[in-house]
Design a protein around this motif. Structure first.
Motif, PDB file in Angstrom:
ATOM      1  N   PRO A  87       0.882  -1.064   0.015  1.00  0.00           N
ATOM      2  CA  PRO A  87      -0.583  -0.412   0.232  1.00  0.00           C
ATOM      3  C   PRO A  87       1.008   1.808   0.057  1.00  0.00           C
ATOM      4  O   PRO A  87       0.113   2.071   0.395  1.00  0.00           O
ATOM      5  N   LEU A  88       2.503   1.087  -0.152  1.00  0.00           N
ATOM      6  CA  LEU A  88       3.388   2.436   0.064  1.00  0.00           C
ATOM      7  C   LEU A  88       3.383   2.267  -1.296  1.00  0.00           C
ATOM      8  O   LEU A  88       3.742   3.819  -1.313  1.00  0.00           O
ATOM      9  N   SER A  89       3.615   1.786  -2.089  1.00  0.00           N
ATOM     10  CA  SER A  89       3.348   2.442  -3.875  1.00  0.00           C
ATOM     11  C   SER A  89       2.816   3.735  -3.720  1.00  0.00           C
ATOM     12  O   SER A  89       1.333   3.998  -3.483  1.00  0.00           O
ATOM     13  N   GLN A  90       3.673   4.177  -4.835  1.00  0.00           N
ATOM     14  CA  GLN A  90       2.837   6.091  -4.442  1.00  0.00           C
ATOM     15  C   GLN A  90       3.947   7.045  -5.881  1.00  0.00           C
ATOM     16  O   GLN A  90       4.752   5.462  -6.227  1.00  0.00           O
ATOM     17  N   GLY A  91       3.181   7.524  -6.963  1.00  0.00           N
ATOM     18  CA  GLY A  91       4.101   8.664  -7.552  1.00  0.00           C
ATOM     19  C   GLY A  91       4.409   9.557  -6.060  1.00  0.00           C
ATOM     20  O   GLY A  91       4.285   9.804  -5.061  1.00  0.00           O
ATOM     21  N   LEU A  92       6.802   9.685  -6.909  1.00  0.00           N
ATOM     22  CA  LEU A  92       7.067  11.131  -6.125  1.00  0.00           C
ATOM     23  C   LEU A  92       7.342  12.004  -7.136  1.00  0.00           C
ATOM     24  O   LEU A  92       7.773  11.176  -8.278  1.00  0.00           O
ATOM     25  N   GLU A  93       7.721  13.369  -6.885  1.00  0.00           N
ATOM     26  CA  GLU A  93       8.136  14.595  -8.428  1.00  0.00           C
ATOM     27  C   GLU A  93       8.671  14.829  -6.616  1.00  0.00           C
ATOM     28  O   GLU A  93       9.598  15.281  -5.844  1.00  0.00           O
ATOM     29  N   SER A  94       9.619  15.030  -7.734  1.00  0.00           N
ATOM     30  CA  SER A  94      10.579  16.744  -7.290  1.00  0.00           C
ATOM     31  C   SER A  94      11.094  17.668  -8.640  1.00  0.00           C
ATOM     32  O   SER A  94      11.597  16.777  -9.783  1.00  0.00           O
ATOM     33  N   ASN A  95      10.934  18.776  -8.572  1.00  0.00           N
ATOM     34  CA  ASN A  95      11.732  19.366  -9.566  1.00  0.00           C
ATOM     35  C   ASN A  95      10.925  19.206 -10.851  1.00  0.00           C
ATOM     36  O   ASN A  95      11.361  19.195 -12.462  1.00  0.00           O
ATOM     37  N   GLY A  96       9.346  19.117 -10.696  1.00  0.00           N
ATOM     38  CA  GLY A  96       8.680  19.329 -11.709  1.00  0.00           C
ATOM     39  C   GLY A  96       8.726  17.864 -12.619  1.00  0.00           C
ATOM     40  O   GLY A  96       7.530  17.350 -13.623  1.00  0.00           O
ATOM     41  N   GLU A  97       9.322  16.989 -12.150  1.00  0.00           N
ATOM     42  CA  GLU A  97       9.404  15.742 -12.776  1.00  0.00           C
ATOM     43  C   GLU A  97       8.769  14.504 -12.080  1.00  0.00           C
ATOM     44  O   GLU A  97       8.750  14.306 -10.344  1.00  0.00           O
ATOM     45  N   SER A  98       8.310  13.355 -12.337  1.00  0.00           N
ATOM     46  CA  SER A  98       7.838  12.390 -11.407  1.00  0.00           C
ATOM     47  C   SER A  98       8.005  11.272 -12.250  1.00  0.00           C
ATOM     48  O   SER A  98       8.392  10.799 -13.069  1.00  0.00           O
ATOM     49  N   VAL A  99       8.224   9.762 -10.959  1.00  0.00           N
ATOM     50  CA  VAL A  99       7.470   8.482 -10.891  1.00  0.00           C
ATOM     51  C   VAL A  99       6.769   7.913 -10.464  1.00  0.00           C
ATOM     52  O   VAL A  99       6.562   8.488  -9.325  1.00  0.00           O
ATOM     53  N   GLN A 100       6.968   6.619 -10.230  1.00  0.00           N
ATOM     54  CA  GLN A 100       5.755   6.071 -10.127  1.00  0.00           C
ATOM     55  C   GLN A 100       6.752   4.819  -9.626  1.00  0.00           C
ATOM     56  O   GLN A 100       7.627   4.342  -9.336  1.00  0.00           O
TER      57      GLN A 100
END
Length: 79
Positions: free
Chosen positions: A11-24
């Motif tokens: 349940p900790l799977s999530q999208g992360l964003e930094s400096n206007g870019e994101s990853v899953q």
């Protein structure tokens, strides 16, 4: 033989964003009982850590640490 293998996702799977870019960030149960960390960028490129983590929390912390220390760009490939 049963071909219906269901992956146990954290349940900790999530999208992360930094400096206007994101990853899953996908965290799922591995073959040896630990947790596998996979980060997928917007182009579908995947980075998977070699070793399983003892907990899904440890896997998520590693993803965040990698982004903090190396930058999110280190997890984003070419389109």
């Amino acid at each position: 033989m049963d071909d219906d293998f269901e992956v146990e996702m954290s349940p900790l799977s999530q999208g992360l964003e930094s400096n206007g870019e994101s990853v899953q960030v996908d965290i799922y149960r591995g073959d040896h009982g630990g947790w596998i960390l996979e980060v997928v960028d917007e182009f579908g490129n995947s980075t998977v850590w070699d070793d399983e983590f003892p907990s899904d929390h440890a896997a998520l912390e590693q993803a965040k640490r990698t982004i903090d220390e190396e930058g999110i760009g280190s997890l984003i490939g070419m389109d």
